[in-house]
Each structure stands twice: as structure tokens, then as C-alpha cells.
Design a protein around this motif. Sequence first.
Motif, short mmCIF file in Angstrom:
data_model
loop_
_atom_site.label_atom_id
_atom_site.label_comp_id
_atom_site.label_asym_id
_atom_site.label_seq_id
_atom_site.Cartn_x
_atom_site.Cartn_y
_atom_site.Cartn_z
N TYR A 685 0.84 -1.22 -0.11
CA TYR A 685 0.02 0.20 -0.14
C TYR A 685 0.85 1.25 -0.25
N ALA A 686 2.05 1.37 0.79
CA ALA A 686 2.84 1.98 0.69
C ALA A 686 3.19 2.76 -0.77
N ASP A 687 3.55 1.62 -1.65
CA ASP A 687 4.31 1.84 -2.90
C ASP A 687 3.08 2.55 -3.71
N ILE A 688 1.85 1.73 -3.51
CA ILE A 688 0.58 2.57 -4.23
C ILE A 688 0.41 4.02 -4.01
N LEU A 689 0.35 4.48 -2.75
CA LEU A 689 0.27 5.87 -2.25
C LEU A 689 1.59 6.57 -3.14
N GLY A 690 2.79 6.03 -2.75
CA GLY A 690 3.89 6.66 -3.12
C GLY A 690 3.93 7.00 -4.60
N LYS A 694 3.60 10.41 -6.58
CA LYS A 694 4.62 10.89 -7.65
C LYS A 694 4.12 11.24 -8.94
N ALA A 695 2.95 10.66 -9.16
CA ALA A 695 2.25 11.01 -10.41
C ALA A 695 2.04 12.66 -10.55
N THR A 696 1.62 13.13 -9.44
CA THR A 696 1.13 14.48 -9.21
C THR A 696 2.44 15.35 -8.90
N PHE A 697 3.09 14.84 -7.77
CA PHE A 697 4.19 15.76 -7.24
C PHE A 697 5.81 15.39 -7.82
N GLY A 698 5.79 14.47 -8.50
CA GLY A 698 7.20 13.97 -9.11
C GLY A 698 8.32 13.84 -7.93
N ARG A 699 9.26 14.51 -8.16
CA ARG A 699 10.40 14.56 -7.53
C ARG A 699 10.36 15.15 -5.93
N ARG A 700 9.20 15.62 -5.87
CA ARG A 700 9.07 16.16 -4.60
C ARG A 700 8.72 15.19 -3.48
N VAL A 701 8.53 14.02 -4.15
CA VAL A 701 8.02 12.94 -3.07
C VAL A 701 9.24 12.13 -2.71
N LEU A 702 9.50 12.03 -1.24
CA LEU A 702 10.81 11.13 -0.94
C LEU A 702 10.06 9.80 -0.33
N GLY A 703 10.58 8.81 -0.66
CA GLY A 703 10.06 7.29 0.12
C GLY A 703 9.12 6.79 -0.72
N PRO A 704 8.41 5.77 -0.39
CA PRO A 704 8.22 5.55 0.93
C PRO A 704 9.41 4.73 1.43
N TYR A 716 3.57 -1.95 11.81
CA TYR A 716 4.57 -1.46 10.93
C TYR A 716 4.52 -0.19 10.48
N ILE A 717 5.48 0.67 10.26
CA ILE A 717 5.48 2.04 9.73
C ILE A 717 6.31 2.25 8.46
N LYS A 718 5.66 2.82 7.65
CA LYS A 718 6.42 3.67 6.49
C LYS A 718 6.04 5.00 6.32
N THR A 719 7.05 5.92 5.85
CA THR A 719 6.64 7.14 5.81
C THR A 719 6.99 7.71 4.37
N ILE A 720 6.28 8.79 3.89
CA ILE A 720 6.55 9.27 2.80
C ILE A 720 6.60 10.91 2.91
N LEU A 721 7.74 11.56 2.51
CA LEU A 721 7.92 12.98 2.95
C LEU A 721 7.74 13.82 1.49
#
Length: 762
Positions: A685-690, A694-704, A716-721
Motif C-alpha cells: 500500500y505504501a508503494d501504491i500511495l507513493g 509521484k504522478a502529481t508531485f514528481g521528485r518532490r516525493v521522498l520515500g516510502p 509497522y510504519i512507512k513514511t513518505i515525505l
Amino acid sequence: MPYSFADIILPLAVRGRFTYSIPEHLSQSVLPGVRVRVQLGNRKIYSGIICRVHNNTPGFKNIRPVMEVLDPVPLVNERQLDHWQWISDYYMCSEGEVMKAAVPAALFPSGETSTPLTEKYKPRKETFIELAAKFSDIELNEILDKLARSPGQFKILTAYLHLTGYNSDSDIIPLRKSLLLKESGSSAGIFKPLIKKRILAAVNLEVGRLKDYGNMNEPLRQLSDSQRVAFNSICNSFKEKDIVLLHGVTSSGKTEIYIHLIEEQLKQGRQVLYMLPEIALTTQIILRLQKHFGPVTGIYHSRFNEQERVEIWNRVADKNPDTGYRLILGVRSSLFLPFSNLGLVIIDEEHDTSYKQHDPAPRYHARDSAIMLAALHKAKTLLGSASPSIESYNNAVNGKYGYAELKERYGLIKLPEIIIANTREAYRKKLMVSHFTPELLEAVDRALGRNEQVILFQNRRGFSPYIECPECGWIPVCIQCAVNLTYHKTLNRLVCHYCGYTSPVPSKCDGCSYPGLATRGFGTEKIEDEIKIVFPDARVARMDQDTTRTRNSFNRIIQAFEEHRTDILIGTQMISKGLDFENLTVVGILNADNLMNFPDFRAHERSYQLMEQVSGRAGRRQKQGKVVIQTSDPANKIIRLVLLHDYLTMFRLQAEERKNFYYPPFSRLIRISIKHKDKALLNKYADILGNDLKATFGRRVLGPEFPIISRIQLWYIKTILLKIEKEKPAAKARQMILESIDRLEKEKGATSLRIAIDVDPY
Ligand code: ADP
Ligand code: ZN
Ligand code: ZN
């Protein structure tokens, strides 16, 4: 014309408002800010707060009516409602979550409710001391003559007369027993003989109903020349700007300047909110404030019970100048009190990270939210700090904020001398005594010899941060979190500092059965144990989360230190902030290394601030203090800057670094954390959201990616910045993020995910 519909905030994490119809018999009483009861779904009854009434027919059928109105007048005022809306927009949470944080639970049972909301609370009573009779001047003189042989009794009576300004024409004024004891430096037993002789009387009074304090208000102290300059410069800046940063070195008298500014606001009939980052601090400053401003001064923090919170809420809402609070001293959550007429908000230690709430939502920053609150009241905001946040200082540099400075300590006392003690070298030369360098021991020894006091600062509580098998390296970890367990000696247990899980100390290694597990590293508990061995005659106390669980524990520890019943006080960051002790001359920072080795872009700023702050406790009166910083890396850039008290260079270096790497204040950060009990599903799920982001924000997305602590309480925790340009419209970005999250939540199986959004994470 009466309104037909009402939007209602319900105590739920669902974003958006709920619209109900207003039945005719309630059309007069449904107003923004009143509590109501409504039905949601088929069975559930909720209490909520009306935030808007209107005539826009909602786009769904089956509009339910408001069932019942619970308040004759609004509990929450319109500015509060506006403020809640701003917080919910900016911090991307529901208004219901803001409401739950804002309104005392006793006024507002959350969730399903069937019992009527009655406000049951007992008024708080306190013991007061007053004259037993309205003595004439002659009678009083006789009494004082007779008491001359009992100095203790004499002292307390004169203190009473002095504080109340009693004369035979005035009324008898009751004084808080605690205040009288403090002011006269007496112990409680002293009242007995005086009460027996019918000179004084003890009365139990309801604190909320007191009025006549007129005379006990101590006059303001005179500002020093440089304080006067700063004060005038603040007042001048306020003519043009709404926010001013007061940058004043530790012990320069910032608090004194606040007091003068408060006085002006109260005279104009406006309210003041004075925020501090730490409960421990409120206990000291409240006395300073009450001395001047008397019973219009209220205090608010998390140690109050629900009934007391209701009482404070009501007194802030009370517009009667005799009974209502005009000045509130409080921690983060005090900004939710029902102010009606704020003139000034003071945010002391504005750089402090505890102003940011981590969990649960609303994940708000109290400094930034208070600035917003002040704006809604057309009030001014004063930020104070000895080492301002990079964000605020940058705003002062670019002219957004006004700026005032205090470069010297009150009384022209020098800033403390800083000694850097090299632990690596001391270990090599075998000069370390337990965790203490010879430099630190010498400084402590001298202070104790001169009958002065010492503070030792260690950023970790417990005895040792972990235990380890010396044979195979096995370390006991929490069964629910990905963290090492901390050894607590007094409990004789291992404790998880993230979830509270505890276990007995294993007698042998789990991996190789070796029986001699070793403790590693050190926390406050260990320092306490070991300093007692080195200085067996010293009176030692400790202040950290473990010793301050009960309600008055802060007071007790601070008071004992103030009255010099303690020689050495050991503590975590709780003791690092604005405390003011007369006789404290030496401060030891036991391990500066673990402050700086923190993988966060604010780590250097924070460690500078923390060291400057702790150092600032030393030598605040009469003479220069001494600070010993223990480190294995004496050449460290940040430590060098602390040595020189060189804030400006620290700011320049940090600002440059943040500009280069595109961190706040040169960008906005939004952190999304996603939790799942199943690691594989979390990854999916983290990859799906990531990818969606990224489709909207491109390189502004770091992670997950997994954060340092990748599992807490079985989740368990994953973060996207997200790092978003300052220039981009923030509201639009927030909306697009919410759309991405909505899409994720519609994925099959995504209901067992937990998603948290943290705007401006700290
Ligand atoms: P800060 O808030 O900048 O750390 P404080 O306001 O606590 O500094 O002042 C430091 C000490 O100096 C306090 O003990 C305070 O009572 C004393 N002090 C500061 N200004 C004055 C003044 N104008 N008159 C008398 N005492 C002062
Ligand atoms: Zn082992
Ligand atoms: Zn745990």
C-alpha cells in the motif's frame, strides 16, 4: 428570517461537516457554538457543536433534524470556530479532531451518548489566611510587640500585613496560605499558635469567587536601561507589525519585559495568553505573575483534572473583570481556551519543539497556531527566545517579523564560562570516574564546597538505554516495537519507552545463554546512583518523566531545589528550559554526542539550542556560572559555537544548509505515515500511495521508507515525505494529497491501514 439548516462538528476523524435541519421549535436556540445532540446513522446519538447556520439545501435526501440544544448561550465563540477551521485545513485533520483537543472532555462526552450533559464539577477550594479581627493600629502594634519574642510568628504576621497593605481603614484581605508561606519563607506549622491566639484565622475559600485583592499586587520592577530599550523597540515594532521576535540571551530579563507588556494589555481591558513549552516552568513563573496580577491570572496544563479544566474554561469565558481570567499562563493546549478579547500572545522559548503535537491529530504547532489565533483577535504576538528557531529568525531577517534584542544578562552578569571536557581522552588516560570527567568533578566539588548548587543534564531517562550480551551481542528488544528496552534499576525491569511494555531482566542471554548481561550507556537514574557514590554527602534529586508522574511532583522537586534542600539536581530536558535558580552555579552536560548524532535536518539547531538553554540556568545572579560539556568530539562545529555563544553563525550555517538542501523555511514539509500490522501489505500500500503521489508531485516525493523506529505497538510504519516549494499554493497541494489518500483508501483491503498526515513535522 430563521435558518433552515445547521452544519455540525461531530467528534469524528471524518473530514467534512454534517448538515442537519433545524426544527421550528429550535430555530431561536440553534446558534453557532452551542452544543446539540443529533442522530448519525441508524442508531447512534452524538453530541456536537454547531459551526454554521444557513439556508443552502444539502444535496442529499433524508436530512435529519437537530434533536436537542444543550446550551442557552454558545459554549464556543465564533473566533474559536474560525480558528478550529484554520487548524483543520492547515494540518489536514477533521474539525472533530480539533474539537476533541479543544473542549474539555467533561463538557463534551465524545462519541455515542445517551445521558444528558450536565456540568458536574466541584468548585476548587483553597486555604487562605486572614486577620482574625479588624484590629486597630494600636491593637496591631501591641500584638507585634508581644510577638517580638517569637521571630517566626512575627515574620509571618508582618509578611501578611506587608502583602495586603493592611490598615485599619481597609477590609480584611484573605491571602493564599501557600503564597504567604513562600513570601515569608516559613513552614506551615507556624500558623497554629497565631490562630490559637486569635491573631490570624484560616478560611477555606472557593478560588473562583475571590475578588478583593486590590492591595496585594506588587508594583512592577523597574526595567534596566537595556530592557527599557528592548521594551520600547517592541512597542514601536508593534505599531507596524503584528509579530515581534525578542531575542534575548538567557537571564536577560525577557520574563520581566513580558510582565510589563502584560500590564499594558490588562490596563486596556484585553486578555493575554502567555505560552510556555513545559509544565515544570509554569510552576515557577505563575508565582512571579500572581504577585503582580493577582487572581485574574490562570494557569492551564495537562495535569489538571477534567473538572478543573471546566472551571478554567468558564473563567476564561467569564467577561466580568472581577471574576474572569484576564491572563492565562499555559502550555500548548491553552490556546484552545475561549478567549473573547485577546490583546497579546506571548510565546516564550518559541524555538521549543514541544510546541508541536505529534499524536494524535490535530498535529498542530502551537506557536504557529497561536499566531493565527492572535490574528483572528487582531492581537499582537511576541516570540521570545535566547536561541530562536531558524524559521522565526529568518522571518525577522526578511522583515516579516519585528525584532528586538537583549544582549546582556540582567545585572550585567557574564554569560557562563563553558568548559569542554574530552571524554575520549579522559577514558584513554583512565581519568574518568564512572561517567564523569575530571573537569566536571572538579567544578561540582568546588560548587558544593562554596555551598552552591549544581544541575546535571542527561537526555535519557532510566538506568541504561539497553543491556547487551558481551559474548554474542544479543540485545533485548520490545515485543511490540522495533526498539531496545531500557533498563530501569529502581523498578528492576526492562521498559519500552515507546509503548510502555515491561519485562523482568533476563538472567542470561537468549542467544548463547551467557549469564552476565551488561548494561550499556547511561540515563538519569544511573547518573543519580553514581554521583551519590562520588559525593556521598550531597543531597541529590532527579527530575524526569519517572519522578514526576504525580500531580505536584514538579512543584516539590523545584521547590526543594529553590529552597536549597537539594544540592545536585539531575534531569532530562525538563530541567533545561527557563527555570531560574538563585544559587545554581554549575551545569554539567553529560553527553553532548547523543544530542547531535540524530538523523534529522534540525539536529544541529536543536543541540545548539538545548546546550545554550541548559547552560543558561547557570550563574543567573551575583556571579558568572560555569558549564562543563562532556563530549568525545571537542572539535565539533556546534559545540564550538556554543562555547562562543555565537547564535548568529549557527543561524547562518544552518540557513545556508537548509537553502542548499531545500528544507524549511525554504520549503514546506508534509509527512505521511502509513501503518499496517502486516509488513508485506504495508509495503504494497505504501508503494501504491507513493506512486500515486509521484504522478502529481514528481521528485518532490521522498520515500516510502521505513523510519528509524519502524514498528511501534505491533504496527509497522512507512513514511513518505513531501517537500513542496514555498511559492506553490499550499491549499492546492493539500487538496491533491487528500485526493491521493482517498484513492488509496478505496483500494481493496486498505481499511486495515492507518494513515496519519503531519504538516510541518518536527
Ligand atoms: P530570562 O527570561 O531572559 O531568562 P528573567 O526574566 O528570568 O530572564 O530574569 C533573570 C533574573 O533577573 C530573574 O531572577 C529576574 O528576577 C531578574 N531580573 C530581570 N530583570 C529585572 C529587573 N528589571 N529588576 C529586578 N530583577 C530583574
Ligand atoms: Zn549471548
Ligand atoms: Zn514497545
